[in-house]
Design an enzyme around this catalytic site. Structure first.
Site, PDB file in Angstrom:
ATOM      1  N   HIS A 590       0.849  -1.205   0.000  1.00 44.58           N
ATOM      2  CA  HIS A 590       0.000   0.000   0.000  1.00 44.58           C
ATOM      3  C   HIS A 590       0.885   1.256   0.000  1.00 44.58           C
ATOM      4  CE1 HIS A 590      -3.270   2.664   0.990  1.00 44.58           C
ATOM      5  NE2 HIS A 590      -4.089   1.719   1.402  1.00 44.58           N
ATOM      6  N   GLU A 697      -0.574   1.326  -5.492  1.00 49.71           N
ATOM      7  CA  GLU A 697      -0.389   0.102  -4.723  1.00 49.71           C
ATOM      8  C   GLU A 697      -0.310  -1.130  -5.622  1.00 49.71           C
ATOM      9  OE1 GLU A 697      -3.589   0.055  -1.805  1.00 49.71           O
ATOM     10  OE2 GLU A 697      -3.779   2.227  -2.070  1.00 49.71           O
TER      11      GLU A 697
END
Length: 726
Positions: A590, A697
């Protein structure tokens, strides 16, 4: 009447034995062919030991043989061929590289007389500027073609030339890969051309067209000069023919004085007059008298010699024109179904994916699976012919057809909260200074604090980095001479609240996909203490760390992360199924990338891809152009999951004057997220700082669920590279 089982077994065994005998005979013939080449190799100065070393492991690859008669330059309609090779993406990349290598290209122009745009156009068409250089083992392909199929004599020479280059040290890697026909490197030289024409463009004493851009571009310029390139002259230009023109006069070899073409009424496509002269010129009508027309001069012949196909030469010539600022070919091709750019091909593939066709990634490469899916959609929509061709007609039809309702996401295994999870939240990492001291000393690696977090600290001439032991989270990476890649919230809450920023590890599920509200969002491991299990420093200064979260006894999956911290950051998440049954999981890295202002950056590599918009209930939409925060459909925020994405993305930040390249392997999804001003106001650890980051991400999420068999391992890998904007 059904045959007895024993009879079937005997027949099957007979077939298997026959097939095995055929394979053995083929291998024996191949080995005899190799042995017969040894005297020819000796005549070229290849000693017996080298020949034995480079041929001992070879086995024939029959899959290359059909490719002899399937070259796209001769089998693809020219409007399809040029649409994919001379598209906006290749033009933009080429112009950026012209700026990056301005000094080198100016030096080559002075030495060889070839203009920078033509050299870069060859680079772009041959390998997409070094991105696509071929995946076939060169020794295997060339040896096979030297022993089977037509043109064996030609390929025998190329095979022996390759062995000579390996023995001399020009090429260091005997496992080098390239095209099926033996072309390799940045600008795709075949071995004999490499031996004759390659030059040392960077002055290091080697001719390396694989790893050295200066060598590759200098060698290309040298090739064109030796092929007859004329300094300062054009390759040609597009023209318009008068009504009733005799098209039989066309042909690359049917040259006439330029004055003769002028007398026959040929004018430039923009209506401009052509100055008559005795310079020989050929008229090219690549799609017949109803399509574009060109006058070509000596420099076109030099380009043509690089790969003797008219469509290929026109691709380089017209790409060079675009790199100079031209608008491209003006006249329309004689078709009602024009070809597609790579961005349009990716869009077509994502539309096929959203309709349930299993075609793999939306990578812009039109293979057999994509063609089958196109043919199925052509039949469904009543488009004829249903031939599986990727053209504008099927793309427009799929764009216009009613969008499918959001499909339910594939189910992943529903994970229960591990029994030990609550107690582990409060546990310190087993990695202490004492534990670190027991390991072999790694120069540049220490245990300390980063922004108040216990972290592994890396400080080498190549980069500085910090890895939080809480969550195993990279919270800082700054290559030498560059600002930090990652954003870390100055408002983050105290632990064990997840750290906002850096590169959180979301595992074994992303968000709460397939989970209940009884488990934490984004998985278990981002809030647990991780342990350093191995560390080393490689010869080039790269520091390699291996970390693991605590084993969760209720969980059949085990996770290990490898970090390679050097000029780039490589992060590898390896998941192993230790249980007796398959497990389905999702995952993400992330990344919170630091930016000057999220409203002023763009992300490249997403154009034409379908995304699922969380801000719109998961409905599917198509990305138009590069991503930025000003999409008129939903400006000022983003929460987009792109399934089946291509794996290479670029974050361009004019404010920080840098670009961040994210390359992903075995991660089929990518997520773009920024909460926007209103969303950030509801987040205590973001607030007014929302403009300082964008999340890009690497993931397997949404439709891209990973199913892992017992004993199997899956690795999600991302590589982050930073370079300045010119």
């Amino acid at each position: 009447m059904r045959a007895p089982a024993s009879t079937i077994r005997i027949a099957t065994l007979t077939l298997l034995l026959a097939a095995s005998a055929a394979v053995q005979a083929q291998d024996a013939a191949f080995q005899r062919c190799l042995a017969a080449m040894q005297p020819h190799a000796a005549a070229r100065g290849i000693d017996a030991a080298s020949f034995a070393r480079y041929t001992a492991d070879l086995q024939p690859d029959p899959t290359v043989l059909p490719l002899l008669d399937a070259q796209p330059e001769f089998t693809t309609p020219i409007w399809d061929y040029l649409a994919g090779l001379v598209d906006d993406q290749r033009v933009a990349d080429g112009r950026a590289l012209l700026a990056t290598h301005r000094d080198l290209l100016a030096r080559l122009q002075a030495e060889y007389g070839v203009d920078p745009e033509t050299v870069v156009a060859v680079w772009g068409v041959e390998s997409d500027y070094g991105r696509v250089t071929g995946k076939r083992a060169l020794r295997t392909s060339l040896a096979t073609l030297a022993c089977e199929g037509r043109r064996q004599s030609f390929f025998r020479g190329e095979f022996l030339a390759l062995l000579s280059l390996l023995q001399s040290g020009d090429l260091a890697d005997p496992h080098l890969t390239g095209s099926w026909a033996g072309a390799f490197g940045q600008t795709q030289f075949i071995p004999s051309t490499y031996a004759r024409i390659a030059v040392d463009g960077d002055g290091d004493g080697r001719r390396d067209l694989v790893g050295s851009i200066p060598d590759a571009l200098a060698s290309t310029a040298n090739y064109l000069r030796r092929a007859g390139w004329r300094r300062g002259e054009p390759w040609g230009y597009e023209v318009r023919l008068p009504a009733g023109f005799d098209a039989t006069l066309a042909g690359r070899k049917a040259k006439r004085p330029l004055a003769d073409w002028v007398a026959r009424g040929v004018v430039r496509v923009d209506g401009g007059a052509i100055a008559p002269s005795q310079a020989p010129a050929a008229l090219l009508l690549p799609s017949g008298p109803k399509g574009p027309a060109f006058l070509a001069f000596a420099n076109y012949d030099a380009i043509y010699s690089y790969n003797a196909a008219e469509s290929y030469a026109l691709a380089i010539a017209t790409l060079a024109d675009r790199l100079r600022g031209g608008n491209g070919i003006a006249a329309a091709w004689p078709t009602d179904d024009p070809g597609l750019s790579r961005a349009q091909r990716r869009e077509l593939q994502t539309l096929l994916l959203t309709r349930g066709h299993d075609i793999g990634q939306a990578d812009g490469m039109i293979g057999s699976a994509t063609r089958r899916a196109i043919a199925a959609e052509q039949q469904r929509l009543g488009l004829q012919p249903a031939d599986g061709r990727a053209g504008r007609r099927i793309l427009d039809a799929l764009r216009a057809s009613a969008p499918a309702a959001p499909a339910p996401l594939p189910s992943s295994t529903a994970f229960a909260l591990p029994t030990a999870y609550p107690s582990l939240l409060q546990s310190p990492s087993p990695t202490s200074r004492k534990a670190l001291n027991k390991m072999q000393e790694v120069p540049g690696l220490a245990l300390g604090k980063f922004e108040g977090l216990d972290a592994l600290l890396v400080d080498t001439p190549l980069a500085k980095a910090a890895v939080s032991l809480f969550g195993g989270q990279v919270v800082s990476f700054a290559p030498a001479g560059q600002a930090d890649v990652f954003w870390l919230s100055p408002l983050r809450a105290s632990l064990p609240t997840p750290i906002r920023g850096g590169a959180p590890v979301c595992w074994p599920y992303f968000g709460r996909q397939g989970q209940t509200n009884e488990v934490p969002a984004h998985g278990f491991v981002r809030t647990l203490p991780w342990q350093l299990v191995a560390a080393r420093r490689e010869a080039d200064g790269t520091v390699v760390l291996e970390l693991e979260p605590p084993a969760l006894q209720d969980l059949a999956l085990r996770l290990r992360m490898q970090l390679r911290i050097g000029r780039t950051l490589e992060q590898r998440l390896s998941t192993t199924n230790t249980g007796p049954a398959p497990v389905r999981f999702t995952e993400a890295l992330h990344n919170y990338f630091r930016v000057s202002d999220v409203a002023a950056v763009r992300i490249e590599g997403l154009d034409g891809l379908t995304f699922l918009d969380k801000n719109d209930g998961g409905n599917a939409h198509v990305q138009r152009g590069h991503w930025d925060l000003h999409d008129p459909r939903d400006p000022g925020r983003a929460d987009r999951l792109f399934p089946g994405a291509g794996g290479s993305y670029r974050l361009v930040d004019p404010g920080l004057r840098r670009r961040i390249d994210l390359d992903v392997q075995d991660g089929r999804s990518v997520v773009v997220w920024n909460p926007g001003e209103a969303g950030a106001a509801r987040m205590a650890d973001v607030g007014a700082h929302w403009r300082e980051f964008v999340c890009l991400e690497a993931a397997n999420a949404g439709p891209d669920v990973v199913e892992l068999a017992p004993g199997a391992t899956h690795a999600l890998v991302q590589t982050i590279a930073v370079s300045p904007l010119d």
